[in-house]
Each structure stands twice: as structure tokens, then as C-alpha cells.
Design a protein around this motif. Sequence first.
Motif, PDB file in Angstrom:
ATOM      1  N   ASP A 119     -11.446  -8.048   3.200  1.00 49.23           N
ATOM      2  CA  ASP A 119     -11.815  -7.660   4.552  1.00 49.23           C
ATOM      3  C   ASP A 119     -11.787  -6.143   4.763  1.00 49.23           C
ATOM      4  N   TYR A 120     -11.460  -5.389   3.729  1.00 48.06           N
ATOM      5  CA  TYR A 120     -11.293  -3.948   3.877  1.00 48.06           C
ATOM      6  C   TYR A 120     -12.496  -3.175   3.336  1.00 48.06           C
ATOM      7  N   SER A 121     -12.817  -2.071   4.006  1.00 45.74           N
ATOM      8  CA  SER A 121     -13.857  -1.156   3.555  1.00 45.74           C
ATOM      9  C   SER A 121     -13.253   0.243   3.500  1.00 45.74           C
ATOM     10  N   LEU A 122     -13.295   0.865   2.328  1.00 42.19           N
ATOM     11  CA  LEU A 122     -12.719   2.198   2.137  1.00 42.19           C
ATOM     12  C   LEU A 122     -13.832   3.197   1.879  1.00 42.19           C
ATOM     13  N   ASP A 123     -14.097   4.056   2.856  1.00 44.59           N
ATOM     14  CA  ASP A 123     -15.104   5.101   2.744  1.00 44.59           C
ATOM     15  C   ASP A 123     -14.459   6.299   2.050  1.00 44.59           C
ATOM     16  N   LEU A 124     -14.855   6.566   0.807  1.00 45.95           N
ATOM     17  CA  LEU A 124     -14.212   7.609   0.014  1.00 45.95           C
ATOM     18  C   LEU A 124     -14.624   9.004   0.457  1.00 45.95           C
ATOM     19  N   LEU A 139      -5.157   4.448  -2.032  1.00 48.36           N
ATOM     20  CA  LEU A 139      -5.849   3.191  -1.757  1.00 48.36           C
ATOM     21  C   LEU A 139      -6.995   2.954  -2.737  1.00 48.36           C
ATOM     22  N   GLU A 140      -7.717   4.008  -3.106  1.00 53.62           N
ATOM     23  CA  GLU A 140      -8.791   3.855  -4.096  1.00 53.62           C
ATOM     24  C   GLU A 140      -8.230   3.318  -5.415  1.00 53.62           C
ATOM     25  N   THR A 141      -7.117   3.890  -5.854  1.00 53.04           N
ATOM     26  CA  THR A 141      -6.501   3.458  -7.108  1.00 53.04           C
ATOM     27  C   THR A 141      -6.036   2.011  -7.030  1.00 53.04           C
ATOM     28  N   LEU A 142      -5.375   1.649  -5.918  1.00 47.46           N
ATOM     29  CA  LEU A 142      -4.882   0.284  -5.761  1.00 47.46           C
ATOM     30  C   LEU A 142      -6.028  -0.714  -5.602  1.00 47.46           C
ATOM     31  N   PHE A 143      -7.082  -0.323  -4.883  1.00 46.42           N
ATOM     32  CA  PHE A 143      -8.240  -1.208  -4.728  1.00 46.42           C
ATOM     33  C   PHE A 143      -8.881  -1.486  -6.088  1.00 46.42           C
ATOM     34  N   ASN A 144      -9.007  -0.442  -6.893  1.00 43.96           N
ATOM     35  CA  ASN A 144      -9.634  -0.603  -8.206  1.00 43.96           C
ATOM     36  C   ASN A 144      -8.782  -1.419  -9.173  1.00 43.96           C
ATOM     37  N   ARG A 145      -7.509  -1.588  -8.859  1.00 42.43           N
ATOM     38  CA  ARG A 145      -6.610  -2.383  -9.706  1.00 42.43           C
ATOM     39  C   ARG A 145      -6.096  -3.603  -8.958  1.00 42.43           C
ATOM     40  N   ALA A 146      -6.868  -4.107  -7.996  1.00 41.91           N
ATOM     41  CA  ALA A 146      -6.433  -5.272  -7.210  1.00 41.91           C
ATOM     42  C   ALA A 146      -6.039  -6.418  -8.127  1.00 41.91           C
ATOM     43  N   GLY A 147      -4.908  -7.043  -7.808  1.00 40.57           N
ATOM     44  CA  GLY A 147      -4.397  -8.115  -8.645  1.00 40.57           C
ATOM     45  C   GLY A 147      -3.424  -7.639  -9.694  1.00 40.57           C
ATOM     46  N   HIS A 148      -3.233  -6.320  -9.779  1.00 42.64           N
ATOM     47  CA  HIS A 148      -2.317  -5.737 -10.759  1.00 42.64           C
ATOM     48  C   HIS A 148      -1.376  -4.756 -10.058  1.00 42.64           C
ATOM     49  N   VAL A 149      -0.206  -4.596 -10.618  1.00 37.98           N
ATOM     50  CA  VAL A 149       0.748  -3.616 -10.109  1.00 37.98           C
ATOM     51  C   VAL A 149       0.458  -2.267 -10.755  1.00 37.98           C
ATOM     52  N   VAL A 150       0.336  -1.231  -9.932  1.00 40.00           N
ATOM     53  CA  VAL A 150       0.113   0.132 -10.421  1.00 40.00           C
ATOM     54  C   VAL A 150       1.440   0.880 -10.367  1.00 40.00           C
ATOM     55  N   SER A 151       1.867   1.411 -11.468  1.00 40.48           N
ATOM     56  CA  SER A 151       3.174   2.076 -11.543  1.00 40.48           C
ATOM     57  C   SER A 151       3.180   3.390 -10.782  1.00 40.48           C
ATOM     58  N   HIS A 152       4.390   3.854 -10.464  1.00 44.45           N
ATOM     59  CA  HIS A 152       4.532   5.156  -9.815  1.00 44.45           C
ATOM     60  C   HIS A 152       3.888   6.258 -10.658  1.00 44.45           C
ATOM     61  N   THR A 153       4.091   6.194 -11.972  1.00 48.62           N
ATOM     62  CA  THR A 153       3.539   7.217 -12.865  1.00 48.62           C
ATOM     63  C   THR A 153       2.021   7.197 -12.855  1.00 48.62           C
ATOM     64  N   ALA A 154       1.431   6.006 -12.897  1.00 45.46           N
ATOM     65  CA  ALA A 154      -0.031   5.902 -12.882  1.00 45.46           C
ATOM     66  C   ALA A 154      -0.604   6.435 -11.577  1.00 45.46           C
ATOM     67  N   LEU A 155       0.063   6.158 -10.453  1.00 40.80           N
ATOM     68  CA  LEU A 155      -0.393   6.692  -9.172  1.00 40.80           C
ATOM     69  C   LEU A 155      -0.293   8.215  -9.157  1.00 40.80           C
ATOM     70  N   GLY A 209       6.177  -0.407  -9.124  1.00 43.69           N
ATOM     71  CA  GLY A 209       5.068   0.258  -8.462  1.00 43.69           C
ATOM     72  C   GLY A 209       4.520  -0.568  -7.320  1.00 43.69           C
ATOM     73  N   TYR A 210       3.183  -0.541  -7.127  1.00 45.27           N
ATOM     74  CA  TYR A 210       2.577  -1.131  -5.945  1.00 45.27           C
ATOM     75  C   TYR A 210       1.282  -1.874  -6.289  1.00 45.27           C
ATOM     76  N   SER A 211       0.922  -2.806  -5.398  1.00 49.88           N
ATOM     77  CA  SER A 211      -0.350  -3.508  -5.511  1.00 49.88           C
ATOM     78  C   SER A 211      -0.898  -3.708  -4.104  1.00 49.88           C
ATOM     79  N   VAL A 212      -2.157  -4.160  -4.007  1.00 50.23           N
ATOM     80  CA  VAL A 212      -2.735  -4.427  -2.690  1.00 50.23           C
ATOM     81  C   VAL A 212      -3.069  -5.896  -2.537  1.00 50.23           C
ATOM     82  N   GLN A 213      -3.130  -6.299  -1.256  1.00 52.67           N
ATOM     83  CA  GLN A 213      -3.494  -7.653  -0.911  1.00 52.67           C
ATOM     84  C   GLN A 213      -4.617  -7.584   0.101  1.00 52.67           C
ATOM     85  N   THR A 214      -5.552  -8.497   0.005  1.00 58.82           N
ATOM     86  CA  THR A 214      -6.826  -8.330   0.691  1.00 58.82           C
ATOM     87  C   THR A 214      -6.904  -8.901   2.091  1.00 58.82           C
ATOM     88  N   LYS A 215      -5.954  -9.713   2.512  1.00 58.67           N
ATOM     89  CA  LYS A 215      -6.035 -10.327   3.829  1.00 58.67           C
ATOM     90  C   LYS A 215      -5.119  -9.621   4.816  1.00 58.67           C
TER      91      LYS A 215
END
Length: 248
Positions: A136-141, A163-179, A223-229
Motif C-alpha cells: 500500500d506504500y508509494s515512495l517517491d525517491l 526506506l528505499e533500502t528496506l523496500f528493496n529488501r522487503a521480506g529480509h532483515v537489513v543489518s545496521h551495518t548494511a544500512l 537490524g530492521y525490515s519493513v511490512q507492507t500493510k
Amino acid sequence: MTKPKSALIIEDNEDIVQAVSLAFQIRWPSITIFSTASGEEGVLKVEDNNPSFVIVDLNLTDINGFEVIKEIRTFSKVPVIVLSIKNSEADIVRALELGADDYILKPFHQLELTSRVNAQLRHGEVGEGECLILGDYSLDLAERVLSVDNQSISLTRIESIVLETLFNRAGHVVSHTALAEQIWGDTHPNTVRNVRIHIKRLRNKLEKKGGILYLIQTKQGVGYSVQTKPLTPPNLSILKNIDTNSCR
């Protein structure tokens, strides 16, 4: 043709001005550097000189750096990086909330300073219309705006990168270092703390301005991940249909 780089340093300690100037001249030999010890004059120099980026201290001789950031943000989106001895989370969050793009502590390392400035410049070069759609999200870069359910929330450069990084890795945890590597191009002292502060501020902004809960999930110690709802409790089902389209 790439526009020649120019920097404005708003700092009342001449030794710091010289050290910062040297770091920039080593990294970008053709850079033009302006400086002033006055916050009020610094705001005017942003208007007059339209620098590529601004370095500002918080303890100035007239108005403080917080006021400088606030004034600059009334008319310019120029990258503003705070360089300060103040190391409390409250000061960092306040500067970010007023519109600073990054916050670096004194004493600083030249390589860290230039790489974090370069990250701001690099991430500012986004093509018009580039957008990520996730559930449901739209991210205008380009505009740095997150939209959902007819709500639009303006983001800082770093928030947009997160948010761009987390969106591109949806379903996966992104580490603090990777962010940190996505944001600054490298890891530096206080990296994990800085990432956590930005995430905390972003969550508060999404909740207060858009009523968006639970978008960013935490994997404790990882780290962190995103959820779409939006507006629903956390769950284990994350949609993975990410499209790069023109924004809705």
C-alpha cells in the motif's frame, strides 16, 4: 556537465574551519569554500551563493545552529550537515527534526566527514519520477515523499535512503551495518547509534504525521525490515511485490 562543488562552513572556531576546508580540498581539489562565524550571515550566504552543501556548528556567536537550520529550511533544500561537540540524542534528534540531513560529532575524522558529505550529494542525484511501490506504500525517491492511504509524509535524505533500502529488501532483515553503508557509503564510529536514532525519529514521524504504525520492524540486535500493510499489528506475512514505477 557536473556542477562545480561549493561548500559553506558556518563555524566560529577558525581551527575547525581550516581543518574542514583542508579535508574538502583534499577530496575535491576544485571546490569553492565559503565560511562565516555568524549564523545570520550564514543564512544569507546560502541565499547568495547557493552552495552544494552546508556545514554548521550548533554553538555560534549570534543565533545558534538550530536556528540556522530552521531558517535555511524555509527556502532551501541544500544538504545541511551538523558538525558539533554536542552528543546527546536530544540534540541530534532536534537538529534532524529541524531539517538537518546528517549529524557528525567533534572531534571528527576527515575521511568520515568527506564520505558522509559525499553520500548526501550522491543521494541527491535521483531522477524525476523514480518511485518504489510496496504493498500500500508509494515512495517517491526524487521528492522524498512516502504516500499511503491519501497521506503524504515528507522525508529527509537519510530517511528516504533508509526506506528505499528496506523496500528493496522487503521480506529480509537489513543489518545496521548494511544500512550505514547505504546511507554513508561506509561504517564509522557511532554508526549503530546513528542508524538507531534515524530509525527512531522516522518511526515517530510516520506515526505522528501519517498514523502509520509498524512499517519498520526491529530484529533485536540485528537490524530492521519493513511490512507492507499499514495500521495493523506486526505479522510474519510480508508482501514482496516491489515495483519501480512512476509514482501514483
